[in-house]
Design a protein around this motif. Sequence first.
Motif, mmCIF file in Angstrom:
data_model
loop_
_atom_site.group_PDB
_atom_site.id
_atom_site.type_symbol
_atom_site.label_atom_id
_atom_site.label_comp_id
_atom_site.label_asym_id
_atom_site.label_seq_id
_atom_site.Cartn_x
_atom_site.Cartn_y
_atom_site.Cartn_z
ATOM 1 N N ARG A 84 0.834 -1.200 0.000
ATOM 2 C CA ARG A 84 0.000 0.000 0.000
ATOM 3 C C ARG A 84 0.865 1.245 0.000
ATOM 4 N NH1 ARG A 84 -3.847 -0.271 4.990
ATOM 5 N NH2 ARG A 84 -4.557 1.759 4.165
ATOM 6 N N ASP A 85 0.318 2.293 -0.544
ATOM 7 C CA ASP A 85 0.948 3.599 -0.572
ATOM 8 C C ASP A 85 -0.074 4.579 -0.013
ATOM 9 O OD1 ASP A 85 2.071 6.070 -1.119
ATOM 10 O OD2 ASP A 85 2.828 5.480 -3.077
ATOM 11 N N ASN A 86 0.049 4.878 1.264
ATOM 12 C CA ASN A 86 -0.939 5.733 1.913
ATOM 13 C C ASN A 86 -0.913 7.166 1.389
ATOM 14 O OD1 ASN A 86 -2.008 3.696 3.479
ATOM 15 N ND2 ASN A 86 -0.740 4.161 5.265
ATOM 16 N N ALA A 87 0.232 7.612 0.917
ATOM 17 C CA ALA A 87 0.313 8.950 0.348
ATOM 18 C C ALA A 87 -0.536 9.067 -0.906
ATOM 19 C CB ALA A 87 1.760 9.318 0.044
ATOM 20 N N LYS A 88 -0.669 7.968 -1.642
ATOM 21 C CA LYS A 88 -1.473 7.941 -2.851
ATOM 22 C C LYS A 88 -2.835 7.294 -2.638
ATOM 23 C CE LYS A 88 2.497 7.788 -5.971
ATOM 24 N NZ LYS A 88 3.171 7.036 -7.065
ATOM 25 N N SER A 89 -3.089 6.811 -1.428
ATOM 26 C CA SER A 89 -4.345 6.140 -1.093
ATOM 27 C C SER A 89 -4.613 4.959 -2.019
ATOM 28 C CB SER A 89 -5.515 7.130 -1.131
ATOM 29 O OG SER A 89 -5.358 8.146 -0.154
ATOM 30 N N THR A 90 -3.602 4.138 -2.210
ATOM 31 C CA THR A 90 -3.743 2.979 -3.078
ATOM 32 C C THR A 90 -3.209 1.723 -2.403
ATOM 33 O OG1 THR A 90 -1.613 3.391 -4.162
ATOM 34 C CG2 THR A 90 -3.576 4.330 -5.191
ATOM 35 N N VAL A 91 -3.789 0.604 -2.781
ATOM 36 C CA VAL A 91 -3.318 -0.713 -2.387
ATOM 37 C C VAL A 91 -3.156 -1.533 -3.649
ATOM 38 C CG1 VAL A 91 -3.882 -2.847 -1.175
ATOM 39 C CG2 VAL A 91 -4.356 -0.642 -0.097
ATOM 40 N N SER A 92 -2.069 -2.268 -3.730
ATOM 41 C CA SER A 92 -1.790 -3.064 -4.912
ATOM 42 C C SER A 92 -1.688 -4.534 -4.561
ATOM 43 C CB SER A 92 -0.489 -2.606 -5.572
ATOM 44 O OG SER A 92 -0.586 -1.278 -6.035
ATOM 45 N N LEU A 93 -1.981 -5.358 -5.543
ATOM 46 C CA LEU A 93 -1.817 -6.797 -5.411
ATOM 47 C C LEU A 93 -1.036 -7.277 -6.624
ATOM 48 C CD1 LEU A 93 -2.612 -9.307 -3.677
ATOM 49 C CD2 LEU A 93 -4.479 -9.650 -5.314
ATOM 50 N N GLN A 94 0.217 -7.605 -6.402
ATOM 51 C CA GLN A 94 1.068 -8.127 -7.459
ATOM 52 C C GLN A 94 0.905 -9.637 -7.509
ATOM 53 O OE1 GLN A 94 3.188 -6.527 -9.768
ATOM 54 N NE2 GLN A 94 3.176 -8.606 -10.618
ATOM 55 N N MET A 95 0.444 -10.142 -8.628
ATOM 56 C CA MET A 95 0.165 -11.554 -8.789
ATOM 57 C C MET A 95 1.144 -12.151 -9.783
ATOM 58 S SD MET A 95 -4.011 -11.455 -8.906
ATOM 59 C CE MET A 95 -4.021 -10.663 -10.525
ATOM 60 N N SER A 96 1.816 -13.204 -9.361
ATOM 61 C CA SER A 96 2.790 -13.880 -10.203
ATOM 62 C C SER A 96 2.482 -15.370 -10.251
ATOM 63 C CB SER A 96 4.212 -13.654 -9.676
ATOM 64 O OG SER A 96 4.536 -12.281 -9.651
ATOM 65 N N ASP A 97 3.088 -16.051 -11.220
ATOM 66 C CA ASP A 97 2.891 -17.494 -11.395
ATOM 67 C C ASP A 97 1.413 -17.854 -11.404
ATOM 68 O OD1 ASP A 97 5.685 -17.968 -11.414
ATOM 69 O OD2 ASP A 97 5.715 -17.973 -9.226
ATOM 70 N N LEU A 98 0.664 -17.116 -12.168
ATOM 71 C CA LEU A 98 -0.778 -17.309 -12.202
ATOM 72 C C LEU A 98 -1.147 -18.634 -12.857
ATOM 73 C CD1 LEU A 98 -1.752 -13.679 -13.131
ATOM 74 C CD2 LEU A 98 -2.450 -14.869 -11.049
ATOM 75 N N ASN A 99 -2.223 -19.216 -12.387
ATOM 76 C CA ASN A 99 -2.755 -20.448 -12.950
ATOM 77 C C ASN A 99 -4.253 -20.285 -13.162
ATOM 78 O OD1 ASN A 99 -4.219 -21.551 -10.475
ATOM 79 N ND2 ASN A 99 -2.138 -21.379 -9.669
ATOM 80 N N PRO A 100 -4.874 -21.160 -13.940
ATOM 81 C CA PRO A 100 -6.303 -21.009 -14.227
ATOM 82 C C PRO A 100 -7.186 -20.968 -12.984
ATOM 83 C CG PRO A 100 -5.328 -22.522 -15.784
ATOM 84 C CD PRO A 100 -4.266 -22.231 -14.760
ATOM 85 N N GLU A 101 -6.743 -21.566 -11.892
ATOM 86 C CA GLU A 101 -7.524 -21.533 -10.654
ATOM 87 C C GLU A 101 -7.577 -20.144 -10.034
ATOM 88 O OE1 GLU A 101 -5.323 -24.208 -11.334
ATOM 89 O OE2 GLU A 101 -7.175 -25.124 -12.067
ATOM 90 N N ASP A 102 -6.746 -19.237 -10.509
ATOM 91 C CA ASP A 102 -6.781 -17.858 -10.034
ATOM 92 C C ASP A 102 -7.837 -17.030 -10.751
ATOM 93 O OD1 ASP A 102 -4.599 -18.123 -8.173
ATOM 94 O OD2 ASP A 102 -3.223 -18.060 -9.885
ATOM 95 N N THR A 103 -8.464 -17.594 -11.750
ATOM 96 C CA THR A 103 -9.499 -16.881 -12.489
ATOM 97 C C THR A 103 -10.675 -16.561 -11.570
ATOM 98 O OG1 THR A 103 -8.907 -17.870 -14.612
ATOM 99 C CG2 THR A 103 -11.139 -17.021 -14.390
#
Length: 123
Positions: A72-91
Amino acid sequence: QVQLVESGGGLVQAGGSLRLSCAASGGAFTSYHVGWFRQAPGKEREFVSVINWSGSQTYYGDSVKGRFTISRDNAKSTVSLQMSDLNPEDTAVYYCAALSTGHYLDSDEYDYWGQGTQVTVSS
């Protein structure tokens, strides 16, 4: 009152990466913990990850641990989710949500929700 808007969803091949963003407005963003949940067709809503108000603590669901990273970046009021090694079950449709107090694993405890963003992983 807090408004949350997710973005960054899309189509990605298995093994690929995608970064989701959650933009907040309208409230004291820094006082809220922020979680990510996902829901696939025919399945119940699943806890993905959460980050506390300061960003000093993070937790992940077993199915994404080691592959996803929340920040999260509170100065920008944002939260991120970096997703790697994705598989079809993540759909699924991915939602961010704000929590003032309560158990972070329980989606019913969250106070505000975004509209969701679709993530599709092809095999």
